[in-house]
Design a protein around this motif. Structure first.
Motif, PDB file in Angstrom:
ATOM      1  N   VAL A 139       0.855  -1.194   0.000  1.00 50.10           N
ATOM      2  CA  VAL A 139       0.000   0.000   0.000  1.00 50.10           C
ATOM      3  C   VAL A 139       0.887   1.239   0.000  1.00 50.10           C
ATOM      4  CG1 VAL A 139      -1.835   1.238   1.197  1.00 50.10           C
ATOM      5  CG2 VAL A 139      -1.762  -1.266   1.284  1.00 50.10           C
ATOM      6  N   ASN A 140       0.683   2.077  -0.981  1.00 49.56           N
ATOM      7  CA  ASN A 140       1.490   3.295  -1.105  1.00 49.56           C
ATOM      8  C   ASN A 140       0.544   4.496  -1.108  1.00 49.56           C
ATOM      9  OD1 ASN A 140       3.454   5.187  -1.562  1.00 49.56           O
ATOM     10  ND2 ASN A 140       3.821   4.635  -3.687  1.00 49.56           N
ATOM     11  N   VAL A 141       0.698   5.389  -0.122  1.00 49.08           N
ATOM     12  CA  VAL A 141      -0.149   6.580  -0.011  1.00 49.08           C
ATOM     13  C   VAL A 141       0.708   7.834  -0.171  1.00 49.08           C
ATOM     14  CG1 VAL A 141      -1.679   7.910   1.496  1.00 49.08           C
ATOM     15  CG2 VAL A 141      -1.794   5.403   1.498  1.00 49.08           C
ATOM     16  N   ARG A 142       0.270   8.727  -1.041  1.00 48.38           N
ATOM     17  CA  ARG A 142       0.951  10.020  -1.241  1.00 48.38           C
ATOM     18  C   ARG A 142      -0.003  11.139  -0.831  1.00 48.38           C
ATOM     19  NH1 ARG A 142       2.366   7.157  -5.977  1.00 48.38           N
ATOM     20  NH2 ARG A 142       4.615   6.729  -6.157  1.00 48.38           N
ATOM     21  N   TRP A 143       0.592  12.188  -0.271  1.00 44.40           N
ATOM     22  CA  TRP A 143      -0.206  13.319   0.220  1.00 44.40           C
ATOM     23  C   TRP A 143       0.466  14.612  -0.233  1.00 44.40           C
ATOM     24  CZ3 TRP A 143      -4.266  12.975   4.177  1.00 44.40           C
ATOM     25  CH2 TRP A 143      -4.776  14.233   4.556  1.00 44.40           C
ATOM     26  N   GLU A 144      -0.312  15.499  -0.827  1.00 47.37           N
ATOM     27  CA  GLU A 144       0.196  16.801  -1.247  1.00 47.37           C
ATOM     28  C   GLU A 144      -0.771  17.884  -0.780  1.00 47.37           C
ATOM     29  OE1 GLU A 144       0.842  16.964  -5.413  1.00 47.37           O
ATOM     30  OE2 GLU A 144       2.125  15.177  -5.475  1.00 47.37           O
ATOM     31  N   GLU A 145      -0.187  19.017  -0.424  1.00 48.35           N
ATOM     32  CA  GLU A 145      -0.979  20.198  -0.080  1.00 48.35           C
ATOM     33  C   GLU A 145      -0.966  21.159  -1.268  1.00 48.35           C
ATOM     34  OE1 GLU A 145      -2.609  20.857   3.125  1.00 48.35           O
ATOM     35  OE2 GLU A 145      -2.338  18.676   2.970  1.00 48.35           O
ATOM     36  N   LYS A 146      -2.106  21.534  -1.748  1.00 50.18           N
ATOM     37  CA  LYS A 146      -2.185  22.340  -2.966  1.00 50.18           C
ATOM     38  C   LYS A 146      -1.610  23.740  -2.771  1.00 50.18           C
ATOM     39  CE  LYS A 146      -5.867  21.988  -5.489  1.00 50.18           C
ATOM     40  NZ  LYS A 146      -7.281  21.982  -5.931  1.00 50.18           N
ATOM     41  N   ASP A 147      -1.623  24.276  -1.552  1.00 43.54           N
ATOM     42  CA  ASP A 147      -1.152  25.643  -1.323  1.00 43.54           C
ATOM     43  C   ASP A 147       0.245  25.680  -0.706  1.00 43.54           C
ATOM     44  OD1 ASP A 147      -1.850  24.539   1.064  1.00 43.54           O
ATOM     45  OD2 ASP A 147      -2.944  26.289   1.821  1.00 43.54           O
ATOM     46  N   ARG A 148       0.973  24.548  -0.755  1.00 40.97           N
ATOM     47  CA  ARG A 148       2.328  24.509  -0.221  1.00 40.97           C
ATOM     48  C   ARG A 148       3.293  24.200  -1.364  1.00 40.97           C
ATOM     49  NH1 ARG A 148       2.786  23.555   5.453  1.00 40.97           N
ATOM     50  NH2 ARG A 148       4.797  22.566   5.109  1.00 40.97           N
ATOM     51  N   PRO A 149       4.524  24.747  -1.328  1.00 39.22           N
ATOM     52  CA  PRO A 149       5.478  24.451  -2.399  1.00 39.22           C
ATOM     53  C   PRO A 149       5.821  22.967  -2.428  1.00 39.22           C
ATOM     54  CG  PRO A 149       6.583  25.515  -0.565  1.00 39.22           C
ATOM     55  CD  PRO A 149       5.111  25.617  -0.278  1.00 39.22           C
ATOM     56  N   ALA A 150       5.991  22.472  -3.624  1.00 34.85           N
ATOM     57  CA  ALA A 150       6.294  21.050  -3.769  1.00 34.85           C
ATOM     58  C   ALA A 150       7.720  20.722  -3.324  1.00 34.85           C
ATOM     59  CB  ALA A 150       6.093  20.618  -5.218  1.00 34.85           C
ATOM     60  N   TRP A 151       8.648  21.699  -3.495  1.00 31.69           N
ATOM     61  CA  TRP A 151      10.046  21.434  -3.181  1.00 31.69           C
ATOM     62  C   TRP A 151      10.623  22.562  -2.343  1.00 31.69           C
ATOM     63  CZ3 TRP A 151      11.898  16.780  -4.512  1.00 31.69           C
ATOM     64  CH2 TRP A 151      11.200  16.074  -5.502  1.00 31.69           C
ATOM     65  N   ALA A 152      11.525  22.201  -1.474  1.00 29.79           N
ATOM     66  CA  ALA A 152      12.189  23.184  -0.621  1.00 29.79           C
ATOM     67  C   ALA A 152      13.638  23.350  -1.063  1.00 29.79           C
ATOM     68  CB  ALA A 152      12.135  22.734   0.842  1.00 29.79           C
ATOM     69  N   PHE A 153      14.164  24.581  -0.879  1.00 28.99           N
ATOM     70  CA  PHE A 153      15.536  24.888  -1.296  1.00 28.99           C
ATOM     71  C   PHE A 153      16.257  25.510  -0.119  1.00 28.99           C
ATOM     72  CE2 PHE A 153      18.483  28.085  -3.077  1.00 28.99           C
ATOM     73  CZ  PHE A 153      19.364  27.218  -3.683  1.00 28.99           C
ATOM     74  N   ASP A 154      17.446  24.959   0.195  1.00 22.96           N
ATOM     75  CA  ASP A 154      18.199  25.422   1.353  1.00 22.96           C
ATOM     76  C   ASP A 154      19.483  26.102   0.858  1.00 22.96           C
ATOM     77  OD1 ASP A 154      19.570  25.844   3.674  1.00 22.96           O
ATOM     78  OD2 ASP A 154      19.084  23.894   4.546  1.00 22.96           O
ATOM     79  N   PRO A 155      19.492  27.454   0.739  1.00 22.56           N
ATOM     80  CA  PRO A 155      20.676  28.161   0.216  1.00 22.56           C
ATOM     81  C   PRO A 155      21.928  27.911   1.041  1.00 22.56           C
ATOM     82  CG  PRO A 155      18.742  29.592   0.279  1.00 22.56           C
ATOM     83  CD  PRO A 155      18.389  28.375   1.034  1.00 22.56           C
ATOM     84  N   SER A 156      21.790  27.802   2.364  1.00 20.69           N
ATOM     85  CA  SER A 156      22.981  27.614   3.207  1.00 20.69           C
ATOM     86  C   SER A 156      23.666  26.283   2.890  1.00 20.69           C
ATOM     87  CB  SER A 156      22.592  27.667   4.689  1.00 20.69           C
ATOM     88  OG  SER A 156      21.694  26.618   5.013  1.00 20.69           O
ATOM     89  N   GLN A 157      22.871  25.259   2.592  1.00 23.18           N
ATOM     90  CA  GLN A 157      23.455  23.962   2.240  1.00 23.18           C
ATOM     91  C   GLN A 157      24.190  24.035   0.900  1.00 23.18           C
ATOM     92  OE1 GLN A 157      23.683  21.121   3.833  1.00 23.18           O
ATOM     93  NE2 GLN A 157      22.467  21.626   5.650  1.00 23.18           N
ATOM     94  N   VAL A 158      23.595  24.756  -0.052  1.00 23.20           N
ATOM     95  CA  VAL A 158      24.239  24.908  -1.359  1.00 23.20           C
ATOM     96  C   VAL A 158      25.574  25.645  -1.207  1.00 23.20           C
ATOM     97  CG1 VAL A 158      24.043  25.936  -3.652  1.00 23.20           C
ATOM     98  CG2 VAL A 158      22.041  24.871  -2.591  1.00 23.20           C
ATOM     99  N   LYS A 159      25.572  26.741  -0.403  1.00 21.70           N
ATOM    100  CA  LYS A 159      26.797  27.508  -0.195  1.00 21.70           C
ATOM    101  C   LYS A 159      27.869  26.657   0.474  1.00 21.70           C
ATOM    102  CE  LYS A 159      28.540  31.817   1.791  1.00 21.70           C
ATOM    103  NZ  LYS A 159      29.715  31.162   2.403  1.00 21.70           N
TER     104      LYS A 159
END
Length: 288
Positions: free
Chosen positions: A63-83
Motif C-alpha cells: 500500500v502506497n499513499v501520497r499526500w500533497e498540499e495544494k497551497d504549499r510548495p512542492a520542493w524546498a531549497f536550502d541556500p545555506s546547504q548549497v553555499k
C-alpha cells in the motif's frame, strides 16, 4: 473466484489536500500488508491495517499513499546547504588540483532539493486516507475479479482435458485385463507346451491380477474431486485453499492409477493427467 494478483489506484482532492493511493497485490498463503506512508501518517498505520484486513483475504499487499498540499510548495531549497557544498568544492579542488566548475544540473541530484513534508497529520486525515483507500480497493478488486474470471476459464478447459483422459482410461481397463490373460496364457504355453497347463490356475491368476489392478474406486473418487473442483469455481467466496485440497486429492488418486496401470497407453494417459494437474497447481497459487 478472485485472483490474488491485481493493482488498484485512486486519487482524491478535498479541502486543499490531494491524496493518492496505490495498492498492488501478489499471491501469498496469508495476508501480508506493507505500507509506504508520509512521515506524518506513520501513527495511523495500525488503524489503516485494521481498516484493510477485513477487506482483503489473502495476498502480499503493498500500500502506497501520497499526500500533497495544494497551497504549499512542492520542493524546498536550502541556500545555506548549497553555499556550504560549493565552499567544500573549492577546498577540494585546490587540495586535489581538480579541474572544472560545478554546474546547475549537478546540484539537482543533491539532497537539499527535498520535498516538503507536513509536521503533523491535518484534521480529518484518517477519514480522507480511508476514503481514497476504499476507492483503490474497489479498483484492485475489479482487476482481481477479471483475472479470476480468466483463471476460471483456463481451469475449466484443463478439467475437461483431465475428464476426457480419465474416461478413456476407464474404457480401456477391461480390454487390458483380457490382454493380460492372453499374454499370461501364451507365456505358460510357451514354457509348458500346449495342453500341459492348468487353465483353472491361469484364470485364478488373472482374477488375482484383476483384483490387484482394479481402479474402480480410484476413478470414482477422482471424478468426484474433479466435480468438486469445477463446482468451487463458481462459489462467490475465497476458494484458493479449497482448490488446493482438491488438487492434492486428485494427485493422490492419479498416482494410484499410475501404479496399477497394466498397459503403456494407460500410463501415457496418466502422465498427461499429471501434467495438467501440475499446471493447475501452479495457477491455483494465484487464487484467493
Amino acid at each position: 473466484m478472485h485472483s490474488m494478483t491485481g493493482f488498484g489506484r485512486a486519487e482524491l482532492e478535498k479541502d486543499g489536500h490531494r491524496i493518492s493511493a496505490e495498492i498492488a497485490s501478489l499471491n501469498s498463503r496469508f495476508l501480508e500488508l506493507s505500507f509506504r506512508l508520509p512521515r506524518f501518517l506513520y501513527g495511523l498505520e495500525s488503524v489503516l491495517r485494521e481498516f484493510l484486513t477485513p477487506r482483503l483475504e489473502r495476498g502480499k499487499v503493498n500500500v502506497n499513499v501520497r499526500w500533497e498540499e495544494k497551497d504549499r510548495p512542492a520542493w524546498a531549497f536550502d541556500p545555506s546547504q548549497v553555499k556550504a557544498f560549493l565552499d567544500w568544492l573549492k577546498v577540494a579542488k585546490k587540495k586535489f588540483k581538480l579541474k572544472g566548475e560545478p554546474k546547475l544540473e549537478d546540484l539537482l541530484y543533491l539532497p537539499w532539493w527535498v520535498k516538503e513534508d507536513l509536521g503533523e497529520a491535518p484534521q480529518g486525515a484518517l477519514e480522507l486516507v480511508q476514503e481514497v483507500l476504499t476507492k483503490a480497493i474497489n479498483e484492485l478488486n475489479r482487476a482481481r475479479i477479471e483475472e479470476g474470471r480468466r483463471l476460471a476459464e483456463d481451469f475449466k478447459n484443463r478439467l475437461n482435458l483431465i475428464s476426457r483422459e480419465v474416461a478413456e482410461i476407464e474404457k480401456e481397463i477391461p480390454a487390458h485385463k483380457e490382454a493380460y490373460r492372453q499374454r499370461l496364457e501364451t507365456r505358460i504355453k510357451e514354457l509348458l507346451g500346449e495342453g500341459k497347463y492348468d487353465s483353472v490356475r491361469v484364470e485364478q491368476e488373472v482374477a488375482l491380477m484383476a483384483e490387484r489392478s482394479d481402479v474402480t474406486e480410484e476413478i470414482v473418487r477422482l471424478k468426484s474431486h474433479i466435480e468438486g473442483f469445477g463446482a468451487a469455481l463458481s462459489v462467490g467466496e475465497p476458494v484458493g485453499k479449497r482448490l488446493g485440497f482438491f488438487l492434492q486429492e486428485m494427485g493422490r488418486e492419479v498416482n494410484t492409477l499410475g501404479s496399477k496401470a497394466l498397459a503403456a497407453t494407460v500410463a501415457r494417459r496418466v502422465i498427461a493427467v499429471k501434467e495438467e494437474l501440475e499446471k493447475l497447481r501452479e495457477q491455483v497459487q494465484n487464487v484467493e
